[in-house]
Design a protein around this motif. Structure first.
Motif, short mmCIF file in Angstrom:
data_model
loop_
_atom_site.label_atom_id
_atom_site.label_comp_id
_atom_site.label_asym_id
_atom_site.label_seq_id
_atom_site.Cartn_x
_atom_site.Cartn_y
_atom_site.Cartn_z
N CYS A 19 8.68 -3.17 -2.86
CA CYS A 19 8.03 -4.21 -3.67
C CYS A 19 6.62 -3.79 -4.07
N ASP A 31 1.88 -17.02 -4.67
CA ASP A 31 1.93 -17.33 -3.23
C ASP A 31 1.17 -18.63 -2.92
N TYR A 63 5.63 -19.76 -8.54
CA TYR A 63 5.69 -18.62 -9.45
C TYR A 63 4.46 -18.60 -10.34
N THR A 96 9.85 -9.46 2.12
CA THR A 96 8.54 -8.90 2.47
C THR A 96 8.09 -9.29 3.87
N ILE A 137 6.26 -13.38 -11.32
CA ILE A 137 6.42 -13.14 -9.89
C ILE A 137 6.70 -14.47 -9.20
N TYR A 184 8.88 -22.58 -2.93
CA TYR A 184 8.73 -21.50 -3.90
C TYR A 184 7.53 -21.78 -4.80
N GLU A 214 9.89 -14.47 4.36
CA GLU A 214 9.21 -14.40 3.06
C GLU A 214 9.95 -13.46 2.11
N CYS A 273 7.47 -16.32 -5.41
CA CYS A 273 7.37 -16.19 -3.97
C CYS A 273 8.22 -17.28 -3.32
N VAL A 283 10.14 -12.10 -2.25
CA VAL A 283 9.46 -12.01 -3.54
C VAL A 283 10.47 -11.54 -4.59
N THR A 285 14.37 -8.15 -6.26
CA THR A 285 14.11 -9.13 -5.20
C THR A 285 13.92 -8.38 -3.89
N TYR A 318 0.58 -12.15 -7.99
CA TYR A 318 1.29 -12.42 -6.73
C TYR A 318 0.53 -13.46 -5.90
#
Length: 568
Positions: free
Chosen positions: A427, A552, A533, A487, A443, A531, A491, A445, A493, A484, A548
């Motif tokens: 990632c 997050d 984005y 992480t 992105i 989630y 979690e 999360c 991403v 996908t 990101y």
């Protein structure tokens, strides 16, 4: 073509093998089309009762198939005289006459019916050799046939084939039928060479190892062309004797080069003798220089191609010695075992050495049977080509195995072992690549809810099963749009390429519907996620790490609003 170039090396190799198999199938109709042996042809062979004049020396009542004279040199004049027999049963009487590097004039009594090469002879140019098909006409029985030859090369020949009167094309059909296997092998070697040369040039972009495939293909093509000429089969496709002669000598003089260069990879083996490396380099230079020199001399009409025949024989012998040396070294150092390729080369080398010796002994000492020489080297070369393919196939399989191992190690380095998704390392590298991209991306999360509760209540085995169920959902929804990755413990991403806000919202909706569907099928491992984005164009500096961080933060805001928390 572009799609072919995008294929991995394994798939290209499969294409290589399929095309080779199809080529074998293509040869079968050639053999079937030339299997008719019983072609009706009432040939008249004029072998005995000839009067032959060699310069000023006259020989009477000569049988041509047994007659020998001193080896002819340039400037010699030969005359053959014979009374034409009855041939009134033939519809298209044709004289079949063979000449070797000579200007030819054919007369019936005092009437000239055919001439070849007089102008080139005066200009001291190459005349070539092969058969002349001369229409005889209907009313020449009982008259005197006179064949006059002016020799244009030194060491040209020391005998003459019998002259044949045949009924037009029937002689050709009969001759092709008798040489059907040679024709089939020649065509196979040529077509195989062309197809594989093209394929290997395309493959060179994938791996330089395919230079060996090119050497096999080039060697095969050259020998196919040479055999087609040497067996006098090219005359049925291109009756010009010069085409045949140039094609035969030019292909033969290049032959040692791909044959030798194929073994270049042996030099890279550990401990390979320095002296053999020098031998190889000198041999390659000599082969290139020889071919260039011979072609240059012919181009400027200083010396003709037949003058260099002994030179190419020497180079072939030196190349074979090199192969013998490296195989002895490999066996001595236990770097190779006796296998099919070594046996194939041993057989081919023996046959080729015998063939070269037979040619030179017959030419300079005993003469050729029927004053004609047809090499069987094509059979030895077929063994060599097969041996090269076996050897190369072994190397390719080893290469493919190493590539598969490397791909596996690479996959393991970038794959999350539990879910099969990309891991954090993959990632991060993908996000680094996005720094140079100008395309729009998104992105997302994700945080898997209730994982700690499942672990504490049912154990980590069930917790792992929950993670895998969620990973399957992400894979099913997002796999076609980007990458996908897992992480952390709970979690995830996802990075989507070239998507709008509306498309992203639609994919999130699909994910939630799929989660709801899967939860109806499960009583304990219920899926739930928070989630967030962010789009790449939301901030002035579209740094992936900033995008990101924004996604997050939105994911954690979502968790607070849903009041579900982690229960950590």
């Amino acid at each position: 073509m572009e799609e072919f170039l995008k294929l991995d090396i394994k798939k290209k190799f499969y294409y290589f093998m399929v095309m080779a198999a199809l080529l074998l199938i293509m040869v079968i109709p050639v053999i079937m089309a030339t299997t008719e042996k019983n072609v009706e042809s009432k040939d008249i062979v004029l072998d005995d009762r000839w009067t032959v004049t060699v310069n000023d020396k006259v020989y009477k009542d000569v049988t041509l198939s047994k007659f020998r004279f001193d080896m002819c040199d340039r400037g010699d004049i030969l005359t053959f005289e014979h009374v034409i027999p009855r041939y009134d049963t033939m519809d298209d009487p044709t004289i079949n006459l063979y000449s070797i590097h000579a200007a030819v004039k054919v007369s019936v009594d005092n009437e000239v019916i055919y001439q070849y090469g007089q102008d080139r002879y005066q200009q001291k140019k190459l005349l070539g050799y092969g058969r002349h098909f001369i229409p005889l006409g209907k009313n020449r029985m009982g008259k005197k046939l006179i064949i006059e030859m002016h020799i244009s090369e030194n060491n040209a020949f020391d005998g003459q084939q019998p002259v044949i009167i045949s009924d037009g094309m029937k002689l050709i059909s009969k001759d092709i039928a008798g040489k059907r296997f040679n024709l089939a092998i020649s065509m196979f070697l040529m077509v195989f060479g062309v197809i594989i040369m093209i394929l290997s040039m395309l493959m060179l972009k994938s791996s330089v190892n395919f230079i060996q495939t090119f050497c096999i293909a080039m060697f095969s093509f050259l020998v196919g062309c040479w055999t087609l000429c040497n067996m006098d089969l090219i005359e049925y496709f291109a009756p010009n004797l010069l085409v045949k002669t140039y094609m035969e000598y030019m292909t033969f003089y290049v032959l040692p080069l791909p044959f030798t260069y194929y073994f270049r990879d042996r030099l890279e083996k550990k401990g390979f003798p320095k002296l053999l490396k020098i031998y190889f380099k000198v041999l390659i230079i000599a082969e290139i220089a020889f071919a260039v020199f011979a072609y240059t001399m012919q181009f400027f009409n200083i010396m003709h191609l037949p003058s260099f025949l002994s030179g190419v024989h020497i180079l072939m012998m030196l190349a074979m010695l090199f192969i013998v040396f490296i195989n002895i070294w490999a066996r001595k150092n236990s770097q190779d075992s006796i296998n099919c390729v070594m046996v194939g080369f041993a057989i081919a080398v023996i046959l080729t050495v015998i063939e070269i010796a037979r040619f030179n002994i017959n030419k300079y000492f005993f003469g050729f049977s029927q004053n004609e020489y047809n090499s069987t080297t094509c059979f030895a070369v077929l063994i060599i080509v097969i041996s090269m393919l076996v050897d190369y196939g072994k190397k390719i399989s080893q290469t493919l195995y190493r590539i598969a191992q490397q791909q596996l190690f690479k996959q393991m380095a970038y794959m999350d072992e539990l879910t099969g998704l990309a891991n954090r390392r993959k990632c991060e590298e993908y996000m680094k690549e996005l720094e140079t991209h100008t395309e729009k991306y998104c992105i997302l999360c994700f945080d898997l809810n209730l994982l700690k509760k499942i672990n504490d209540t049912y154990g980590h085995e069930k917790g792992d099963e929950l993670i895998k169920r969620f990973a399957d959902v992400l894979r099913e929804v997002y796999s076609l749009y980007g990458i996908t990755a897992r992480t952390g413990g709970d979690e995830f991403v996802t990075i989507l390429n070239n998507v709008s806000v509306q498309e992203t919202e639609k994919l999130i909706s699909d994910m939630l519907i799929l989660i709801e569907t899967k939860n109806k099928e499960e009583d304990i491992l219920k899926l739930s996620t928070a989630y967030g984005y962010a789009m790449s164009d939301e901030v002035a500096d579209s740094n992936p790490h900033i995008i990101y961080k924004l996604a997050d933060d939105r994911m954690y805001e979502y968790k607070k609003k849903s009041k579900m928390g982690r229960n950590d």
